[in-house]
Motif scaffolding. Structure first.
Motif, PDB file in Angstrom:
ATOM      1  N   PRO A  28       0.797  -1.236   0.000  1.00 58.98           N
ATOM      2  CA  PRO A  28       0.000   0.000   0.000  1.00 58.98           C
ATOM      3  C   PRO A  28       0.825   1.279   0.000  1.00 58.98           C
ATOM      4  CG  PRO A  28       0.266  -0.749   2.241  1.00 58.98           C
ATOM      5  CD  PRO A  28       1.058  -1.714   1.382  1.00 58.98           C
ATOM      6  N   HIS A  29       2.153   1.169  -0.028  1.00 55.82           N
ATOM      7  CA  HIS A  29       3.020   2.298   0.322  1.00 55.82           C
ATOM      8  C   HIS A  29       2.848   3.504  -0.594  1.00 55.82           C
ATOM      9  CE1 HIS A  29       4.795  -0.486   3.126  1.00 55.82           C
ATOM     10  NE2 HIS A  29       5.056  -1.332   2.141  1.00 55.82           N
ATOM     11  N   PRO A 109     -17.484  -4.111   2.587  1.00 59.29           N
ATOM     12  CA  PRO A 109     -17.983  -3.942   3.961  1.00 59.29           C
ATOM     13  C   PRO A 109     -16.903  -4.094   5.018  1.00 59.29           C
ATOM     14  CG  PRO A 109     -18.557  -6.117   3.138  1.00 59.29           C
ATOM     15  CD  PRO A 109     -17.957  -5.364   1.977  1.00 59.29           C
ATOM     16  N   HIS A 110     -15.798  -4.740   4.664  1.00 57.82           N
ATOM     17  CA  HIS A 110     -14.733  -5.022   5.625  1.00 57.82           C
ATOM     18  C   HIS A 110     -13.652  -3.952   5.648  1.00 57.82           C
ATOM     19  CE1 HIS A 110     -13.570  -6.365   1.677  1.00 57.82           C
ATOM     20  NE2 HIS A 110     -12.306  -6.451   2.047  1.00 57.82           N
ATOM     21  N   VAL A 111     -13.711  -2.987   4.743  1.00 56.14           N
ATOM     22  CA  VAL A 111     -12.666  -1.966   4.648  1.00 56.14           C
ATOM     23  C   VAL A 111     -13.107  -0.719   5.401  1.00 56.14           C
ATOM     24  CG1 VAL A 111     -11.326  -0.492   3.112  1.00 56.14           C
ATOM     25  CG2 VAL A 111     -11.834  -2.856   2.445  1.00 56.14           C
ATOM     26  N   MET A 112     -12.365  -0.368   6.443  1.00 57.04           N
ATOM     27  CA  MET A 112     -12.626   0.837   7.210  1.00 57.04           C
ATOM     28  C   MET A 112     -11.727   1.971   6.691  1.00 57.04           C
ATOM     29  SD  MET A 112     -14.883  -0.170   9.467  1.00 57.04           S
ATOM     30  CE  MET A 112     -15.546  -1.274   8.217  1.00 57.04           C
ATOM     31  N   PRO A 113     -12.184   3.211   6.724  1.00 57.87           N
ATOM     32  CA  PRO A 113     -11.367   4.328   6.227  1.00 57.87           C
ATOM     33  C   PRO A 113     -10.005   4.414   6.896  1.00 57.87           C
ATOM     34  CG  PRO A 113     -13.619   5.044   6.651  1.00 57.87           C
ATOM     35  CD  PRO A 113     -13.512   3.656   7.187  1.00 57.87           C
ATOM     36  N   GLU A 114      -9.941   4.083   8.190  1.00 57.79           N
ATOM     37  CA  GLU A 114      -8.668   4.186   8.905  1.00 57.79           C
ATOM     38  C   GLU A 114      -7.633   3.188   8.404  1.00 57.79           C
ATOM     39  OE1 GLU A 114     -11.796   2.204  11.592  1.00 57.79           O
ATOM     40  OE2 GLU A 114     -11.640   3.969  10.292  1.00 57.79           O
ATOM     41  N   PHE A 115      -8.068   2.092   7.767  1.00 60.33           N
ATOM     42  CA  PHE A 115      -7.113   1.122   7.231  1.00 60.33           C
ATOM     43  C   PHE A 115      -6.353   1.679   6.026  1.00 60.33           C
ATOM     44  CE2 PHE A 115     -10.114  -2.490   8.735  1.00 60.33           C
ATOM     45  CZ  PHE A 115      -9.724  -2.255  10.041  1.00 60.33           C
ATOM     46  N   ASP A 150      -1.863  -3.428  16.229  1.00 57.67           N
ATOM     47  CA  ASP A 150      -0.438  -3.144  16.376  1.00 57.67           C
ATOM     48  C   ASP A 150       0.160  -2.878  14.994  1.00 57.67           C
ATOM     49  OD1 ASP A 150       0.303  -5.656  15.109  1.00 57.67           O
ATOM     50  OD2 ASP A 150      -0.162  -6.648  16.999  1.00 57.67           O
ATOM     51  N   ASP A 151       1.425  -2.458  14.961  1.00 52.22           N
ATOM     52  CA  ASP A 151       2.045  -2.025  13.705  1.00 52.22           C
ATOM     53  C   ASP A 151       2.020  -3.114  12.638  1.00 52.22           C
ATOM     54  OD1 ASP A 151       2.512   0.330  14.959  1.00 52.22           O
ATOM     55  OD2 ASP A 151       4.672   0.037  15.248  1.00 52.22           O
ATOM     56  N   SER A 152       2.401  -4.323  13.015  1.00 50.15           N
ATOM     57  CA  SER A 152       2.469  -5.415  12.051  1.00 50.15           C
ATOM     58  C   SER A 152       1.087  -5.777  11.514  1.00 50.15           C
ATOM     59  CB  SER A 152       3.120  -6.641  12.701  1.00 50.15           C
ATOM     60  OG  SER A 152       3.124  -7.737  11.810  1.00 50.15           O
ATOM     61  N   THR A 153       0.119  -5.870  12.411  1.00 47.85           N
ATOM     62  CA  THR A 153      -1.243  -6.219  11.992  1.00 47.85           C
ATOM     63  C   THR A 153      -1.836  -5.120  11.125  1.00 47.85           C
ATOM     64  OG1 THR A 153      -1.542  -7.464  14.048  1.00 47.85           O
ATOM     65  CG2 THR A 153      -3.525  -6.913  12.800  1.00 47.85           C
ATOM     66  N   PHE A 154      -1.537  -3.861  11.475  1.00 48.99           N
ATOM     67  CA  PHE A 154      -2.054  -2.760  10.665  1.00 48.99           C
ATOM     68  C   PHE A 154      -1.502  -2.812   9.245  1.00 48.99           C
ATOM     69  CE2 PHE A 154      -1.367   1.469   8.848  1.00 48.99           C
ATOM     70  CZ  PHE A 154      -2.684   1.876   8.709  1.00 48.99           C
ATOM     71  N   GLU A 155      -0.206  -3.091   9.093  1.00 52.65           N
ATOM     72  CA  GLU A 155       0.380  -3.168   7.754  1.00 52.65           C
ATOM     73  C   GLU A 155      -0.285  -4.264   6.931  1.00 52.65           C
ATOM     74  OE1 GLU A 155       2.489  -1.476   5.865  1.00 52.65           O
ATOM     75  OE2 GLU A 155       2.539   0.067   7.405  1.00 52.65           O
ATOM     76  N   LYS A 159      -2.535  -3.415   3.639  1.00 50.89           N
ATOM     77  CA  LYS A 159      -2.221  -3.999   2.329  1.00 50.89           C
ATOM     78  C   LYS A 159      -3.446  -4.690   1.739  1.00 50.89           C
ATOM     79  CE  LYS A 159       1.742  -6.003   1.758  1.00 50.89           C
ATOM     80  NZ  LYS A 159       2.865  -6.983   1.805  1.00 50.89           N
ATOM     81  N   ARG A 160      -4.161  -5.435   2.566  1.00 47.80           N
ATOM     82  CA  ARG A 160      -5.361  -6.117   2.088  1.00 47.80           C
ATOM     83  C   ARG A 160      -6.446  -5.108   1.708  1.00 47.80           C
ATOM     84  NH1 ARG A 160      -7.811 -11.248   2.106  1.00 47.80           N
ATOM     85  NH2 ARG A 160      -9.711 -10.951   0.877  1.00 47.80           N
ATOM     86  N   ALA A 161      -6.603  -4.071   2.530  1.00 45.74           N
ATOM     87  CA  ALA A 161      -7.640  -3.075   2.267  1.00 45.74           C
ATOM     88  C   ALA A 161      -7.387  -2.352   0.947  1.00 45.74           C
ATOM     89  CB  ALA A 161      -7.705  -2.071   3.420  1.00 45.74           C
ATOM     90  N   TRP A 162      -6.150  -1.905   0.726  1.00 42.54           N
ATOM     91  CA  TRP A 162      -5.837  -1.198  -0.515  1.00 42.54           C
ATOM     92  C   TRP A 162      -5.966  -2.113  -1.736  1.00 42.54           C
ATOM     93  CZ3 TRP A 162      -5.760   3.673  -1.736  1.00 42.54           C
ATOM     94  CH2 TRP A 162      -5.507   4.639  -0.756  1.00 42.54           C
ATOM     95  N   THR A 163      -5.587  -3.381  -1.582  1.00 41.32           N
ATOM     96  CA  THR A 163      -5.751  -4.333  -2.686  1.00 41.32           C
ATOM     97  C   THR A 163      -7.222  -4.491  -3.044  1.00 41.32           C
ATOM     98  OG1 THR A 163      -3.758  -5.553  -2.037  1.00 41.32           O
ATOM     99  CG2 THR A 163      -5.333  -6.706  -3.443  1.00 41.32           C
ATOM    100  N   ASP A 164      -8.065  -4.643  -2.029  1.00 45.32           N
ATOM    101  CA  ASP A 164      -9.496  -4.812  -2.284  1.00 45.32           C
ATOM    102  C   ASP A 164     -10.115  -3.543  -2.859  1.00 45.32           C
ATOM    103  OD1 ASP A 164      -9.335  -7.386  -1.416  1.00 45.32           O
ATOM    104  OD2 ASP A 164     -10.113  -7.001   0.593  1.00 45.32           O
ATOM    105  N   VAL A 165      -9.646  -2.386  -2.416  1.00 46.35           N
ATOM    106  CA  VAL A 165     -10.148  -1.126  -2.975  1.00 46.35           C
ATOM    107  C   VAL A 165      -9.804  -1.033  -4.461  1.00 46.35           C
ATOM    108  CG1 VAL A 165      -9.801   1.382  -2.972  1.00 46.35           C
ATOM    109  CG2 VAL A 165     -10.225   0.179  -0.827  1.00 46.35           C
ATOM    110  N   LEU A 166      -8.575  -1.389  -4.824  1.00 44.83           N
ATOM    111  CA  LEU A 166      -8.183  -1.351  -6.237  1.00 44.83           C
ATOM    112  C   LEU A 166      -9.008  -2.331  -7.065  1.00 44.83           C
ATOM    113  CD1 LEU A 166      -4.279  -1.080  -6.071  1.00 44.83           C
ATOM    114  CD2 LEU A 166      -5.919   0.725  -6.606  1.00 44.83           C
TER     115      LEU A 166
END
Length: 309
Positions: A28-29, A109-115, A150-155, A159-166
């Protein structure tokens, strides 16, 4: 599977997502940094301003693919110097984007804006959530589920959220352009009438959109029309049997369906490539053989989109 999907979607958006040629992206970088890309401007309000006309930003890609402006997303946006206010602006923009995509039929439905925020902005968002008594934030974040990662889980989640958005952007921005212009060949009319139909009713499937079902119909029509033409002189089997194509993974694995589509537009590839395919593949070696021939055929017509077999 997820890694292969991410690689494919990254390649497509790198090659075709931009109005002025290729632009490499990373998930997602680069997407997160593009959204937050700012430059300093001298003004009375002393705010950060992002000018998308100078940078290939994420919003520029959205405007190009959609073909119009998007509600809640401006081509030139001012971001506050205050970290909390800036985070709230970006959070609201992501919320607006997700709402707009959903209104067009996206399934998120699983993607939150904060992700979709940068890690540092996500940490600011967590602090804002913990300070619910603050009038500035309480009215914006009330009555919803909150996830503290936590940091690792957020990353991983980002990554999953941005992939699904695309993927959903491709579905509702690109596939919506698919239209039906079918001309029935009288010679194949009888065989086409005996085939099961893909229903185009929007309520007939909870998996595929009407645009995706149009593509399935196109795949079925071309395969049935061309299978006897492409493989009538096949070197590794006879004419492949009739099939009903109802998905984009299992039914395309052996390469025959996609080869029939390419042959419909580039029939000269039949003699040079497709007659050497296995028409009744029985193992993974046969599948690999067919897919290698298909990729070579695409390269022969300069359709080189970095496909990995």
């Amino acid at each position: 599977f997820f890694q292969k999907t991410q690689t494919a979607i990254k390649s497509w958006f790198t090659l075709f997502g931009w109005s002025k040629g290729q632009n490499p992206i990373s998930i997602p970088h680069s997407l997160r940094s593009d959204v937050c890309k700012v430059q300093m401007t001298i003004s009375q309000d002393k705010v950060f301003t992002r000018n998308l006309s100078k940078d290939k930003g994420f919003c520029e890609m959205l405007f190009h693919l959609y073909g119009d402006s998007l509600p809640g997303i401006a081509a030139s946006q001012s971001l506050s110097r205050d970290p909390v206010e800036r985070m709230l602006q970006l959070h609201w923009q992501h919320s607006a984007l997700l709402s707009f995509l959903k209104s067009l039929g996206a399934y998120l439905p699983h993607v939150m804006p904060e992700f979709l925020l940068e890690p540092e902005d996500y940490k600011i968002w967590i602090k804002a959530e913990l300070n619910m008594g603050d009038v500035k934030t309480s009215d914006r974040f009330s009555d919803k589920n909150v996830f503290f990662l936590d940091d690792s889980t957020f990353e991983t989640m980002s990554k999953r959220a941005w992939t699904d958005v695309l993927l959903q952007i491709y579905k509702v921005f690109v596939l919506r352009r698919v239209s039906s212009h079918s001309k029935t060949d009288p010679s194949s009319l009888e065989s086409m009438q005996n085939m099961p139909r893909i229903k185009r009713d929007p309520l007939s499937s909870n998996i595929y959109s009407s645009y995706e079902r149009k593509i399935l119909t196109w795949l079925n029509n071309n395969y049935e029309k061309n299978r006897k033409i492409v493989w009538k002189d096949c070197q590794k089997g006879g004419v492949p049997p009739r099939r009903w194509i109802v998905n984009f993974d299992q039914d395309l694995l052996d390469g025959l369906v996609l080869a029939a589509q390419v042959a419909a537009y580039c029939p000269y590839l039949i003699a040079t490539h497709f007659i050497r395919m296995y028409t009744n593949p029985r193992n993974y070696q046969h599948f690999l053989h067919n897919c290698l021939i298909l990729v070579k055929a695409m390269h022969a017509v300069n359709l080189n989109i970095d496909i990995k077999v």
